[in-house]
Each structure stands twice: as structure tokens, then as C-alpha cells.
Scaffold this motif. Structure first.
Motif, PDB file in Angstrom:
ATOM      1  N   MET A   1       2.327  56.249   7.532  1.00 36.98           N
ATOM      2  CA  MET A   1       3.398  55.680   8.360  1.00 36.98           C
ATOM      3  C   MET A   1       2.888  54.537   9.231  1.00 36.98           C
ATOM      4  O   MET A   1       3.530  53.495   9.346  1.00 36.98           O
ATOM      5  CB  MET A   1       3.992  56.765   9.260  1.00 36.98           C
ATOM      6  CG  MET A   1       4.900  57.739   8.579  1.00 36.98           C
ATOM      7  SD  MET A   1       5.556  58.885   9.818  1.00 36.98           S
ATOM      8  CE  MET A   1       6.666  59.840   8.792  1.00 36.98           C
TER       9      MET A   1
ATOM     10  N   SER B   1      12.181  62.793   9.361  1.00 37.33           N
ATOM     11  CA  SER B   1      12.314  63.503   8.102  1.00 37.33           C
ATOM     12  C   SER B   1      13.716  64.080   7.965  1.00 37.33           C
ATOM     13  O   SER B   1      14.361  64.442   8.953  1.00 37.33           O
ATOM     14  CB  SER B   1      11.275  64.625   8.034  1.00 37.33           C
ATOM     15  OG  SER B   1      11.507  65.463   6.935  1.00 37.33           O
TER      16      SER B   1
ATOM     17  N   ASP C   1       2.445  55.252  -3.874  1.00 40.68           N
ATOM     18  CA  ASP C   1       2.039  55.075  -2.487  1.00 40.68           C
ATOM     19  C   ASP C   1       1.180  53.817  -2.396  1.00 40.68           C
ATOM     20  O   ASP C   1       0.445  53.480  -3.321  1.00 40.68           O
ATOM     21  CB  ASP C   1       1.233  56.296  -2.043  1.00 40.68           C
ATOM     22  CG  ASP C   1       0.647  56.119  -0.658  1.00 40.68           C
ATOM     23  OD1 ASP C   1      -0.524  55.726  -0.605  1.00 40.68           O
ATOM     24  OD2 ASP C   1       1.354  56.345   0.320  1.00 40.68           O
TER      25      ASP C   1
ATOM     26  N   ALA D   1       2.423  51.451   7.264  1.00 36.53           N
ATOM     27  CA  ALA D   1       3.729  50.851   6.968  1.00 36.53           C
ATOM     28  C   ALA D   1       4.300  50.159   8.202  1.00 36.53           C
ATOM     29  O   ALA D   1       4.930  49.098   8.097  1.00 36.53           O
ATOM     30  CB  ALA D   1       4.699  51.930   6.473  1.00 36.53           C
ATOM     31  N   ALA D   2       4.071  50.753   9.377  1.00 31.34           N
ATOM     32  CA  ALA D   2       4.547  50.138  10.621  1.00 31.34           C
ATOM     33  C   ALA D   2       3.828  48.822  10.888  1.00 31.34           C
ATOM     34  O   ALA D   2       4.441  47.832  11.309  1.00 31.34           O
ATOM     35  CB  ALA D   2       4.340  51.103  11.784  1.00 31.34           C
TER      36      ALA D   2
ATOM     37  N   THR E   1       3.690  64.712  10.906  1.00 27.45           N
ATOM     38  CA  THR E   1       3.099  63.402  11.152  1.00 27.45           C
ATOM     39  C   THR E   1       1.720  63.545  11.773  1.00 27.45           C
ATOM     40  O   THR E   1       0.899  62.634  11.690  1.00 27.45           O
ATOM     41  CB  THR E   1       4.003  62.569  12.084  1.00 27.45           C
ATOM     42  OG1 THR E   1       5.274  62.378  11.450  1.00 27.45           O
ATOM     43  CG2 THR E   1       3.412  61.199  12.407  1.00 27.45           C
TER      44      THR E   1
ATOM     45  N   LYS F   1      -0.064  61.819   6.268  1.00 23.17           N
ATOM     46  CA  LYS F   1       1.294  61.263   6.313  1.00 23.17           C
ATOM     47  C   LYS F   1       1.437  60.292   7.475  1.00 23.17           C
ATOM     48  O   LYS F   1       2.022  59.211   7.336  1.00 23.17           O
ATOM     49  CB  LYS F   1       2.323  62.386   6.436  1.00 23.17           C
ATOM     50  CG  LYS F   1       3.750  61.882   6.643  1.00 23.17           C
ATOM     51  CD  LYS F   1       4.713  63.013   6.949  1.00 23.17           C
ATOM     52  CE  LYS F   1       6.086  62.469   7.354  1.00 23.17           C
ATOM     53  NZ  LYS F   1       7.025  63.550   7.722  1.00 23.17           N
ATOM     54  N   GLY F   2       0.899  60.663   8.636  1.00 20.56           N
ATOM     55  CA  GLY F   2       0.987  59.798   9.799  1.00 20.56           C
ATOM     56  C   GLY F   2       0.277  58.477   9.598  1.00 20.56           C
ATOM     57  O   GLY F   2       0.784  57.412   9.971  1.00 20.56           O
TER      58      GLY F   2
ATOM     59  N   ASP G   1      11.657  51.689   7.663  1.00 22.53           N
ATOM     60  CA  ASP G   1      11.845  53.047   7.149  1.00 22.53           C
ATOM     61  C   ASP G   1      10.835  54.031   7.731  1.00 22.53           C
ATOM     62  O   ASP G   1      11.126  55.222   7.867  1.00 22.53           O
ATOM     63  CB  ASP G   1      11.733  53.070   5.620  1.00 22.53           C
ATOM     64  CG  ASP G   1      12.904  52.381   4.944  1.00 22.53           C
ATOM     65  OD1 ASP G   1      13.884  52.040   5.648  1.00 22.53           O
ATOM     66  OD2 ASP G   1      12.824  52.150   3.720  1.00 22.53           O
ATOM     67  N   TRP G   2       9.625  53.566   8.046  1.00 25.64           N
ATOM     68  CA  TRP G   2       8.578  54.450   8.557  1.00 25.64           C
ATOM     69  C   TRP G   2       9.014  55.174   9.819  1.00 25.64           C
ATOM     70  O   TRP G   2       8.510  56.269  10.115  1.00 25.64           O
ATOM     71  CB  TRP G   2       7.315  53.642   8.856  1.00 25.64           C
ATOM     72  CG  TRP G   2       7.504  52.632   9.959  1.00 25.64           C
ATOM     73  CD1 TRP G   2       7.876  51.329   9.821  1.00 25.64           C
ATOM     74  CD2 TRP G   2       7.364  52.859  11.360  1.00 25.64           C
ATOM     75  NE1 TRP G   2       7.984  50.717  11.041  1.00 25.64           N
ATOM     76  CE2 TRP G   2       7.661  51.624  12.004  1.00 25.64           C
ATOM     77  CE3 TRP G   2       7.012  53.958  12.137  1.00 25.64           C
ATOM     78  CZ2 TRP G   2       7.632  51.488  13.395  1.00 25.64           C
ATOM     79  CZ3 TRP G   2       6.974  53.825  13.516  1.00 25.64           C
ATOM     80  CH2 TRP G   2       7.279  52.595  14.135  1.00 25.64           C
TER      81      TRP G   2
ATOM     82  N   SER H   1      10.308  59.380  13.767  1.00 18.56           N
ATOM     83  CA  SER H   1       9.321  59.981  12.866  1.00 18.56           C
ATOM     84  C   SER H   1       8.131  60.558  13.617  1.00 18.56           C
ATOM     85  O   SER H   1       7.444  61.445  13.105  1.00 18.56           O
ATOM     86  CB  SER H   1       8.828  58.942  11.855  1.00 18.56           C
ATOM     87  OG  SER H   1       8.242  57.828  12.523  1.00 18.56           O
TER      88      SER H   1
END
Length: 296
Positions: free
Chosen positions: A194, A216, A278, A197-198, A179, A190-191, A211-212, A173
């Protein structure tokens, strides 16, 4: 990534109660918002996730754009430890990687001091490697050796001290252009989503996953002309102003203070979480009103 938490008021407290984020522009949240409306960023987004899990979370963000490892060691680490956090996120070093001169070895030594201090605090520590900026950043290959060295130091510290590691370097990603902001160093909104989420995965939060890191389904591939234009724009808008600041002994940190210098509640109440939204979408306005999380 959807996270179903099912939080209700009155849940028995477990997990984290005092979260402090330290670092530079990535942790401050640069380009996830702007200086007019305020910046959010991955740390703020992670704080919201944690507050949904553990209502009443206290959160501080000491990060300031442009800071070097030595600055964080001298200014932020003592402040963070004085708050006795049970969770710390640290993302520092990219400014030292791209800094001209021969001070990089000193930066690595200072980074080791940072890691030792955080490890001795007893808090859970989340740290991160840096992505391969040479894959699309003009002049990126000039710093690839330094990038490899600092990532090696970060991985070694994570192994030595049991830090939770977010490894961005090899994540597919990180090769998606969207990103990143136009400078290809700072994350886009978006980054930042991510990265949050990481970090949630690194902390093994309920519902988190890998998933992060997935690329794409339809990654953007710019034609040669657009890539050339983007590089010229990067030189004009990002690189040359940075060189001019450095020539005057300044950085983007000049005159700035942390946006959340003290531990404060993330939100004033708890509510069920919408698994289809989100992780911060429903709560941004409420946090802006009650906690100042979007203050510049």
C-alpha cells in the motif's frame, strides 16, 4: 491496484534515474520478509515500479531500523546528498514520537534541518505523515499529542518546499488490522505494498490511483478477548524488549548497516509488465539474484 506500464527496451529516458531512500525501519522494510530471507519494504517495491518505467534506475536504501531523526540527519542525509539523487523518499520520526524523555522538541528541530537539506538538493522529495496509532495500539493515546505535532511539521514542510506528500493519517486503509504487523506500528507486507502504491500516486506515476487508501471490503474486527490477548502479546514481545534495550542504551539499530549503501541498478534488463500481477511479484526473484535487493 493494477498498473499497466507497457515498458519496452529502448524507451527514451524520462523521469527518475537516481533514487535514494532514507529513514528507519519502515523504509528498511521491517516485517516485509524477515532477517533470514531478507526484508523488502515499500521503498524497494517503489524502486521496482520506477525501474519498470525508467529502465536502468540506480537505487540506494540507507534506512536502518531504530534510527532517530538526529541519526538520519547526521548519518544518512550527507550520504544521500553525496549521491546526487533526483528522487528521495524520507520517512522518519516515529521512533522519536515513542521515545520517552524530553527530547521531542529537539527532534522536531532536527526534522526541520532534514527538510531544508533535502529541499536544497533539488531532488523530488516524497515524505509521509504517520497514521493514527492510537486507534488500535496499546498506550497509543499517550503519544497522540506528539503524533499530531510531527504530522503538522511534515505537512508544513511539504507545503513550504513542494514535497510530494503521502498522507497516511486519515486513510481508511490504515484502520485495517492486516495493514500492520502485530506491533501495530510497522507495516505488514500488505501495508508495504500500500505504501509503495501511495508513493506512486504522490509521484503521479502512470496507472497510479488513490485505491490504496480505501478500506478493505471486509475489515477484520477482533473480539474483546482477542484484542486483550493481542495487547498482552504486544507488551511481552515488543514493548518490554524495547524498554530493556533502551535501559541499556541500545536500540534495534545497534550493529546494523544499510542494506543498499550505494547506488546500484535495480534490475539488469527491462521487460513488459503484467498488469494483473502485484507490482513486484514477477521481479522479486530476479532482483534478489542480480541486485541483492533482499539482502538483510
Amino acid at each position: 491496484m493494477a498498473i499497466s506500464l507497457g515498458i519496452v527496451c529502448g524507451i527514451i529516458r524520462t523521469g527518475y534515474s537516481r533514487y535514494v531512500a532514507i529513514g528507519d525501519s519502515q523504509t528498511e522494510g521491517l516485517w516485509d520478509g524477515d532477517d533470514t530471507v531478507g526484508v523488502l519494504g515499500f521503498a524497494d517495491r517503489l524502486a521496482v515500479m520506477l525501474d519498470l518505467l525508467y529502465p536502468g534506475l540506480q537505487y540506494a536504501n540507507l534506512a536502518i531500523r531504530g534510527k532517530l531523526v538526529a541519526d538520519v540527519l547526521r548519518e544518512q542525509v550527507p550520504e544521500a546528498l553525496a549521491m546526487r539523487p533526483d528522487l528521495i523518499t524520507v520517512c522518519i520520526g516515529m521512533n522519536d514520537v515513542i521515545q520517552p524523555g524530553r527530547s521531542f522538541a529537539r527532534a522536531l528541530a532536527d526534522l526541520d534541518y532534514v527538510h531544508v537539506a533535502l529541499a536544497e538538493s533539488g531532488a523530488t522529495v516524497v515524505t509521509t505523515t504517520f497514521p493514527n496509532v492510537a486507534q488500535f495500539l496499546p498506550l497509543g493515546r499517550l503519544v497522540s499529542g506528539r503524533l499530531a505535532r510531527i504530522n503538522e511539521a511534515i505537512r508544513a514542510a511539504a507545503d513550504r518546499y513542494g514535497f510530494r506528500l503521502v498522507d497516511l493519517y486519515g486513510a481508511p486503509s490504515m484502520r485495517d488490522l492486516d495493514t500492520w504487523d502485530i506491533d501495530r506500528v510497522h507495516a505488514s507486507t500488505k501495508g508495504h505494498i500500500m505504501f509503495a502504491a501511495a508513493a506512486a500516486e504522490a509521484l503521479n506515476l502512470p496507472g497510479s490511483s488513490h485505491d490504496w487508501a480505501e478500506a478493505s471490503d471486509s475489515p477484520k474486527k477482533l473480539p474483546f478477548r482477542d484484542r486483550t490477548y493481542g495487547q498482552l502479546r504486544w507488551m511481552q514481545e515488543k514493548f518490554m524488549p524495547w524498554v530493556w534495550r533502551r535501559m541499556r542504551g541500545l536500540s534495534s539499530a545497534h550493529g546494523r548497516v544499510p542494506k543498499r549503501p550505494r547506488l546500484e541498478p535495480v534490475s539488469a534488463d527491462c521487460a513488459p509488465y503484467d498488469a494483473d500481477a502485484d507490482p513486484t511479484q514477477r521481479h522479486t526473484a530476479r532482483i534478489n539474484r542480480r541486485s541483492g535487493i533482499l539482502d538483510a
